[in-house]
Design an enzyme around this catalytic site. Sequence first.
Site, PDB file in Angstrom:
ATOM      1  N   ALA A  65       0.848  -1.192   0.000  1.00  0.00           N
ATOM      2  CA  ALA A  65       0.000   0.000   0.000  1.00  0.00           C
ATOM      3  C   ALA A  65       0.881   1.238   0.000  1.00  0.00           C
ATOM      4  O   ALA A  65       2.035   1.206   0.453  1.00  0.00           O
ATOM      5  CB  ALA A  65      -0.893  -0.009   1.234  1.00  0.00           C
ATOM      6  N   GLU A 111      -1.470  -9.132  -0.638  1.00  0.00           N
ATOM      7  CA  GLU A 111      -2.905  -9.394  -0.458  1.00  0.00           C
ATOM      8  C   GLU A 111      -3.607  -9.456  -1.818  1.00  0.00           C
ATOM      9  O   GLU A 111      -4.439 -10.337  -2.060  1.00  0.00           O
ATOM     10  CB  GLU A 111      -3.527  -8.308   0.429  1.00  0.00           C
ATOM     11  CG  GLU A 111      -3.052  -8.467   1.871  1.00  0.00           C
ATOM     12  CD  GLU A 111      -3.467  -7.347   2.798  1.00  0.00           C
ATOM     13  OE1 GLU A 111      -3.248  -6.172   2.420  1.00  0.00           O
ATOM     14  OE2 GLU A 111      -3.986  -7.628   3.886  1.00  0.00           O
TER      15      GLU A 111
HETATM   16  N1  CO8 Z   1       4.514   3.360  -0.521  1.00  0.00           N
HETATM   17  C1  CO8 Z   1       4.945   4.519  -1.054  1.00  0.00           C
HETATM   18  N2  CO8 Z   1       6.111   4.645  -1.721  1.00  0.00           N
HETATM   19  C2  CO8 Z   1       6.881   3.544  -1.857  1.00  0.00           C
HETATM   20  C3  CO8 Z   1       6.496   2.295  -1.331  1.00  0.00           C
HETATM   21  C4  CO8 Z   1       5.251   2.222  -0.638  1.00  0.00           C
HETATM   22  N3  CO8 Z   1       4.786   1.064  -0.134  1.00  0.00           N
HETATM   23  N4  CO8 Z   1       7.456   1.391  -1.600  1.00  0.00           N
HETATM   24  C5  CO8 Z   1       8.401   2.050  -2.287  1.00  0.00           C
HETATM   25  N5  CO8 Z   1       8.069   3.351  -2.452  1.00  0.00           N
HETATM   26  C6  CO8 Z   1       8.823   4.397  -3.134  1.00  0.00           C
HETATM   27  C7  CO8 Z   1      10.010   4.849  -2.317  1.00  0.00           C
HETATM   28  O1  CO8 Z   1       9.620   5.811  -1.372  1.00  0.00           O
HETATM   29  C8  CO8 Z   1      10.935   5.398  -3.385  1.00  0.00           C
HETATM   30  O2  CO8 Z   1      10.472   6.679  -3.764  1.00  0.00           O
HETATM   31  P1  CO8 Z   1      11.570   7.875  -3.995  1.00  0.00           P
HETATM   32  O3  CO8 Z   1      12.388   7.400  -5.171  1.00  0.00           O
HETATM   33  O4  CO8 Z   1      10.730   9.063  -4.285  1.00  0.00           O
HETATM   34  O5  CO8 Z   1      12.372   7.946  -2.731  1.00  0.00           O
HETATM   35  C9  CO8 Z   1      10.677   4.490  -4.575  1.00  0.00           C
HETATM   36  O6  CO8 Z   1       9.411   3.858  -4.323  1.00  0.00           O
HETATM   37  C10 CO8 Z   1      11.733   3.385  -4.717  1.00  0.00           C
HETATM   38  O7  CO8 Z   1      11.789   2.692  -3.480  1.00  0.00           O
HETATM   39  P2  CO8 Z   1      13.168   2.397  -2.709  1.00  0.00           P
HETATM   40  O8  CO8 Z   1      14.171   3.469  -3.010  1.00  0.00           O
HETATM   41  O9  CO8 Z   1      12.838   2.157  -1.269  1.00  0.00           O
HETATM   42  O10 CO8 Z   1      13.616   1.048  -3.434  1.00  0.00           O
HETATM   43  P3  CO8 Z   1      14.558  -0.101  -2.842  1.00  0.00           P
HETATM   44  O11 CO8 Z   1      14.827  -0.999  -3.986  1.00  0.00           O
HETATM   45  O12 CO8 Z   1      15.706   0.475  -2.107  1.00  0.00           O
HETATM   46  O13 CO8 Z   1      13.659  -0.870  -1.756  1.00  0.00           O
HETATM   47  C11 CO8 Z   1      11.676  -1.957  -0.935  1.00  0.00           C
HETATM   48  C12 CO8 Z   1      12.554  -1.606  -2.164  1.00  0.00           C
HETATM   49  C13 CO8 Z   1      12.446  -2.881  -0.001  1.00  0.00           C
HETATM   50  C14 CO8 Z   1      10.439  -2.661  -1.463  1.00  0.00           C
HETATM   51  C15 CO8 Z   1      11.307  -0.655  -0.186  1.00  0.00           C
HETATM   52  O14 CO8 Z   1      10.832   0.305  -1.123  1.00  0.00           O
HETATM   53  C16 CO8 Z   1      10.237  -0.852   0.854  1.00  0.00           C
HETATM   54  O15 CO8 Z   1      10.509  -1.387   1.911  1.00  0.00           O
HETATM   55  N6  CO8 Z   1       9.009  -0.389   0.548  1.00  0.00           N
HETATM   56  C17 CO8 Z   1       7.903  -0.448   1.497  1.00  0.00           C
HETATM   57  C18 CO8 Z   1       7.397  -1.857   1.641  1.00  0.00           C
HETATM   58  C19 CO8 Z   1       6.280  -1.904   2.645  1.00  0.00           C
HETATM   59  O16 CO8 Z   1       6.447  -1.652   3.814  1.00  0.00           O
HETATM   60  N7  CO8 Z   1       5.065  -2.297   2.160  1.00  0.00           N
HETATM   61  C20 CO8 Z   1       3.913  -2.422   3.012  1.00  0.00           C
HETATM   62  C21 CO8 Z   1       3.127  -1.154   3.027  1.00  0.00           C
HETATM   63  S1  CO8 Z   1       1.830  -1.206   4.231  1.00  0.00           S
HETATM   64  C22 CO8 Z   1       0.598  -2.091   3.497  1.00  0.00           C
HETATM   65  O17 CO8 Z   1       0.752  -2.610   2.437  1.00  0.00           O
HETATM   66  C23 CO8 Z   1      -0.704  -2.166   4.264  1.00  0.00           C
HETATM   67  C24 CO8 Z   1      -1.786  -2.908   3.488  1.00  0.00           C
HETATM   68  C25 CO8 Z   1      -3.133  -2.445   3.914  1.00  0.00           C
HETATM   69  C26 CO8 Z   1      -4.267  -2.883   3.005  1.00  0.00           C
HETATM   70  C27 CO8 Z   1      -4.014  -2.757   1.489  1.00  0.00           C
HETATM   71  C28 CO8 Z   1      -4.464  -1.483   0.871  1.00  0.00           C
HETATM   72  C29 CO8 Z   1      -4.049  -1.347  -0.579  1.00  0.00           C
END
Ligand code: CO8
Length: 257
Positions: A65, A111
Site C-alpha cells: 500500500a 494481499e
Molecule cells: N509506498 C509509497 N512509496 C513507496 C512504497 C510504498 N509502499 N514502496 C516504495 N516506495 C517508493 C520509495 O519511497 C521510493 O520513492 P523515492 O524514489 O521518491 O524515494 C521508490 O518507491 C523506490 O523505493 P526504494 O528506493 O525504497 O527502493 P529499494 O529498492 O531500495 O527498496 C523496498 C525496495 C524494499 C520494497 C522498499 O521500497 C520498501 O521497503 N518499501 C515499502 C514496503 C512496505 O512496507 N510495504 C507495506 C506497506 S503497508 C501495506 O501494504 C498495508 C496494506 C493495507 C491494506 C491494502 C491497501 C491497498
Amino acid sequence: MSHQLIKVYEEGQVGVIQLNRPKVLNALNRQMVDEIVEQLEVYDRNPEIRVMVIKGNDKVFAAGADIDEMLEDTPLSIELTDPFAVWDRMTLIKKPIIAAVNGFCLGGAFELALHCDLIIAGEDAKFGFPEVKLGVMPGAGGTQLLTKAIGQRRALEWIWLGEMHDADEAKSLGIVNRVVAPELVEEEAMRFTHSLAKQAPISVRLIKEAVRAAGDLPLREGMRLERKNFYLAFDSEDQTEGMKAFVEKRPPNFKGV
Ligand code: CO8
C-alpha cells in the site's frame, strides 16, 4: 473507462491489468485499487473475456500500500471513508484471476496476489507482509488468506516477523503455483491463461465457486454447493458439446453458453 494508474489490454479472451506506478514501485494507493477492482468487474461482465491476469512490470509486482497516502489517516477518517471495503468486491469476481509476479510483492500487493486464484512467479519474486515494521498489520485480507493457505503457525511467523520470502519457499508452501525464470513470467502466465480460456467457461466459474467455498463452508454445505453446481452445468450447451465431442473423438468447441 479511463484509467490513470493501471494499463488495461486484451489478448484474445484474456483480459490483462497492469499496475502502473513504476516510480514508487507500483505502490497501491486507493485510486489504483478502485481502478483494479472496477476493471475486474468490467471483465467479469464481458462475455468475450474468459480469464484475467494482474501483473506488475518486469522488475516489481508492487511494494504494498502507498505509505505516503496512509500517513495522514486517523481511525475516524478511515472508518468514514472505509477504503478497504472495495476488496470485498474482489471476492465476488466469478472468472479466474491469475497473478503474474516479478520482484517485490509486499503488504497490500501480496494481499492482491492472494485474492487472485493462482500465482505464477519469477525466481526473483519476494513475498511478505512488512506491515508489522510500520506499526500496523495487513488490512485487506492478508491475515485470513495467508492463514488459509499455509496454516496459523506459519502465517503468524510470516506476519509477525515481516520478512521477505522467495518464490521457491512460497511454492513449497502452496502459495505460488509455478515458478519460472524472471523473463518467462509473462509468457508462462499467458500460456496458462490461454489454455484455461479454452476450457468450458461455465464449468470454470462453477468450479471456482465450489473450490473457493471449501475455505468457508462446512463439508456438508460445500458438498451441497458442489452438487448443485454439477447439476447446473447440465443446463449449458457446453456440457452437451463436451460429451458429444468425447464420443465423436474430436476436440470440443466451448462457447460459454
Ligand atoms: N509506498 C509509497 N512509496 C513507496 C512504497 C510504498 N509502499 N514502496 C516504495 N516506495 C517508493 C520509495 O519511497 C521510493 O520513492 P523515492 O524514489 O521518491 O524515494 C521508490 O518507491 C523506490 O523505493 P526504494 O528506493 O525504497 O527502493 P529499494 O529498492 O531500495 O527498496 C523496498 C525496495 C524494499 C520494497 C522498499 O521500497 C520498501 O521497503 N518499501 C515499502 C514496503 C512496505 O512496507 N510495504 C507495506 C506497506 S503497508 C501495506 O501494504 C498495508 C496494506 C493495507 C491494506 C491494502 C491497501 C491497498
